[in-house]
Design a protein around this motif. Sequence first.
Motif, PDB file in Angstrom:
ATOM      1  N   GLY A 128       4.064  83.042  37.262  1.00 32.26           N
ATOM      2  CA  GLY A 128       3.786  82.334  36.020  1.00 32.26           C
ATOM      3  C   GLY A 128       3.554  83.354  34.918  1.00 32.26           C
ATOM      4  N   PHE A 129       4.593  83.648  34.142  1.00 29.61           N
ATOM      5  CA  PHE A 129       4.473  84.725  33.163  1.00 29.61           C
ATOM      6  C   PHE A 129       4.254  84.137  31.770  1.00 29.61           C
ATOM      7  N   GLY A 130       3.084  83.526  31.605  1.00 26.44           N
ATOM      8  CA  GLY A 130       2.722  82.948  30.322  1.00 26.44           C
ATOM      9  C   GLY A 130       1.652  83.774  29.634  1.00 26.44           C
ATOM     10  N   ALA A 131       0.666  83.082  29.045  1.00 28.19           N
ATOM     11  CA  ALA A 131      -0.358  83.765  28.253  1.00 28.19           C
ATOM     12  C   ALA A 131      -1.132  84.776  29.093  1.00 28.19           C
ATOM     13  N   ALA A 132      -1.666  84.332  30.236  1.00 29.73           N
ATOM     14  CA  ALA A 132      -2.440  85.251  31.080  1.00 29.73           C
ATOM     15  C   ALA A 132      -1.542  86.321  31.688  1.00 29.73           C
ATOM     16  N   GLY A 133      -0.374  85.914  32.181  1.00 29.29           N
ATOM     17  CA  GLY A 133       0.515  86.854  32.843  1.00 29.29           C
ATOM     18  C   GLY A 133       0.929  88.006  31.950  1.00 29.29           C
ATOM     19  N   HIS A 134       1.230  87.711  30.692  1.00 21.91           N
ATOM     20  CA  HIS A 134       1.725  88.780  29.823  1.00 21.91           C
ATOM     21  C   HIS A 134       0.617  89.738  29.411  1.00 21.91           C
ATOM     22  N   ILE A 135      -0.636  89.260  29.429  1.00 23.20           N
ATOM     23  CA  ILE A 135      -1.774  90.150  29.150  1.00 23.20           C
ATOM     24  C   ILE A 135      -2.077  91.022  30.362  1.00 23.20           C
ATOM     25  N   VAL A 136      -2.136  90.394  31.529  1.00 18.72           N
ATOM     26  CA  VAL A 136      -2.455  91.129  32.748  1.00 18.72           C
ATOM     27  C   VAL A 136      -1.392  92.169  33.056  1.00 18.72           C
ATOM     28  N   ALA A 137      -0.145  91.843  32.786  1.00 22.95           N
ATOM     29  CA  ALA A 137       0.926  92.807  33.038  1.00 22.95           C
ATOM     30  C   ALA A 137       0.701  94.094  32.246  1.00 22.95           C
ATOM     31  N   GLN A 138       0.232  93.949  31.018  1.00 20.93           N
ATOM     32  CA  GLN A 138      -0.015  95.130  30.196  1.00 20.93           C
ATOM     33  C   GLN A 138      -1.164  95.976  30.735  1.00 20.93           C
ATOM     34  N   ILE A 139      -2.221  95.306  31.198  1.00 22.17           N
ATOM     35  CA  ILE A 139      -3.339  96.065  31.778  1.00 22.17           C
ATOM     36  C   ILE A 139      -2.890  96.760  33.057  1.00 22.17           C
ATOM     37  N   GLY A 149      -6.760  79.569  20.620  1.00 20.78           N
ATOM     38  CA  GLY A 149      -5.623  79.599  21.519  1.00 20.78           C
ATOM     39  C   GLY A 149      -5.474  78.293  22.277  1.00 20.78           C
ATOM     40  N   VAL A 150      -4.252  77.993  22.673  1.00 24.97           N
ATOM     41  CA  VAL A 150      -3.960  76.789  23.458  1.00 24.97           C
ATOM     42  C   VAL A 150      -3.689  77.228  24.885  1.00 24.97           C
ATOM     43  N   CYS A 151      -4.498  76.736  25.796  1.00 27.45           N
ATOM     44  CA  CYS A 151      -4.479  77.171  27.188  1.00 27.45           C
ATOM     45  C   CYS A 151      -3.974  76.037  28.075  1.00 27.45           C
ATOM     46  N   ARG A 152      -3.411  76.417  29.221  1.00 25.34           N
ATOM     47  CA  ARG A 152      -2.955  75.382  30.145  1.00 25.34           C
ATOM     48  C   ARG A 152      -4.103  74.476  30.581  1.00 25.34           C
ATOM     49  N   THR A 153      -5.317  75.003  30.611  1.00 26.10           N
ATOM     50  CA  THR A 153      -6.461  74.160  30.957  1.00 26.10           C
ATOM     51  C   THR A 153      -6.629  73.024  29.962  1.00 26.10           C
ATOM     52  N   ASP A 154      -6.246  73.239  28.704  1.00 26.21           N
ATOM     53  CA  ASP A 154      -6.297  72.144  27.731  1.00 26.21           C
ATOM     54  C   ASP A 154      -5.394  70.996  28.165  1.00 26.21           C
ATOM     55  N   LEU A 155      -4.255  71.332  28.776  1.00 23.69           N
ATOM     56  CA  LEU A 155      -3.391  70.283  29.319  1.00 23.69           C
ATOM     57  C   LEU A 155      -4.093  69.525  30.436  1.00 23.69           C
ATOM     58  N   HIS A 156      -4.826  70.248  31.288  1.00 18.39           N
ATOM     59  CA  HIS A 156      -5.540  69.585  32.384  1.00 18.39           C
ATOM     60  C   HIS A 156      -6.621  68.646  31.841  1.00 18.39           C
ATOM     61  N   VAL A 157      -7.240  69.027  30.725  1.00 12.72           N
ATOM     62  CA  VAL A 157      -8.243  68.162  30.098  1.00 12.72           C
ATOM     63  C   VAL A 157      -7.574  66.918  29.525  1.00 12.72           C
ATOM     64  N   ASP A 171      -6.453  91.103  14.358  1.00 15.72           N
ATOM     65  CA  ASP A 171      -6.414  89.832  13.628  1.00 15.72           C
ATOM     66  C   ASP A 171      -6.785  88.681  14.554  1.00 15.72           C
ATOM     67  N   ASP A 172      -7.271  87.614  13.946  1.00 18.93           N
ATOM     68  CA  ASP A 172      -7.839  86.488  14.691  1.00 18.93           C
ATOM     69  C   ASP A 172      -6.838  85.843  15.639  1.00 18.93           C
ATOM     70  N   VAL A 173      -5.605  85.635  15.183  1.00 16.22           N
ATOM     71  CA  VAL A 173      -4.599  84.964  16.009  1.00 16.22           C
ATOM     72  C   VAL A 173      -4.292  85.782  17.257  1.00 16.22           C
ATOM     73  N   SER A 174      -4.160  87.092  17.114  1.00 22.46           N
ATOM     74  CA  SER A 174      -3.841  87.944  18.261  1.00 22.46           C
ATOM     75  C   SER A 174      -4.985  88.017  19.257  1.00 22.46           C
ATOM     76  N   ILE A 175      -6.208  87.917  18.764  1.00 25.35           N
ATOM     77  CA  ILE A 175      -7.379  88.018  19.634  1.00 25.35           C
ATOM     78  C   ILE A 175      -7.622  86.737  20.420  1.00 25.35           C
ATOM     79  N   ALA A 176      -7.311  85.576  19.837  1.00 24.87           N
ATOM     80  CA  ALA A 176      -7.673  84.291  20.452  1.00 24.87           C
ATOM     81  C   ALA A 176      -7.275  84.173  21.924  1.00 24.87           C
ATOM     82  N   PRO A 177      -6.045  84.515  22.333  1.00 26.51           N
ATOM     83  CA  PRO A 177      -5.694  84.351  23.751  1.00 26.51           C
ATOM     84  C   PRO A 177      -6.528  85.219  24.700  1.00 26.51           C
ATOM     85  N   LEU A 178      -7.151  86.258  24.175  1.00 25.35           N
ATOM     86  CA  LEU A 178      -7.970  87.105  25.038  1.00 25.35           C
ATOM     87  C   LEU A 178      -9.191  86.361  25.567  1.00 25.35           C
TER      88      LEU A 178
END
Length: 327
Positions: free
Chosen positions: A169-180, A36-44, A138-145
């Motif tokens: 900020g409704f991105g990768a983390a937001g859309h997962i947390v919203a579901q939980i 997965g590509v995370c915003r932290t990768d941008l910070h790096v 599947d691997d792609v769906s799991i990666a952002p977790l």
Amino acid sequence: MRAMVLSAPGVPLQMQERADPIPGEGQIRVKVSACGVCRTDLHVVDAELPGIKYPIVPGHEIVGRVDLVGGNVDTHRIGDRVGIPWLGYTCGVCRFCKEGMENLCDRPLFTGYTRDGGFATHTIADARYAFPLGEAGDDVSIAPLLCAGLIGWRSLVMAGNAKRLGIYGFGAAGHIVAQIARWQGRSVYAFTRAGDTAAQDFARRLGAAWAGASGEVPDPPLDAAIIYAPAGELVPAALRAVRKGGRVVCAGIHMSDIPSFPYDILWEERQLVSVANLTRQDGLDFLKIAPQAGIRTQTTAFPLVEANEVLQKLWTGQILGAAVLQP
């Protein structure tokens, strides 16, 4: 092996051929299938985090299979599917490690930041910090977790039992947390950039009770808010949106400077806290919860060679959900 390598601050990643790495004591080599590509990768890449030693391979939401095992490893076998998260090593002897707070370790290593990560065909991991994933999903769906999900889970726990929960900020983390949060019976309020109707519609499709611009203040106030966007100006906005005794959780590893704000929006026992990294227990807890909550990640897969283009899309807000690279 091949890897997208960051050789200096702010320069594009370069595809490089490298010798296949050999795992040492307590390590495994993983053939990467998705990262997965995370915003932290941008910070790096933008050198917004301290202590980067170049060259470095970014990426810390890694799914792959063990293809070589080092000495003294009895937890993983060749062929096992594993997930490699942000936290890659802790010392085990500092006061924080001894007191169950390994996320605050004094001498940690972080995947894709202080040790090479998953923007590659292969990577090395400490076996103790590689989660067994089993074969479901599947691997792609799991990666952002492996980061958006894990940090999202830790921030949700820190938000307490808030029934009315704001997500900034409704991105990768937001859309997962919203579901939980919806699975837990909470009401979700999604805050996005003004005019980002795509993200707001996305939030509503995931069950958000409300979606709007980050400058808006819902009525009645929120019980708690979590900030995933790395924008310091959202802190006073979120404080204004929560009730007396409410809590604002800053969930990013980096954020722009927080502007000054009047004391009265913090007064009345509102709390402002931050999340730092994660623990292995966070991972075990979350990976157990994720299938129970029926989490479905919204992902777009790209070939590894397009890492620079994907990072730019993430920077400009063109990714809905999460982006994932595949070798």
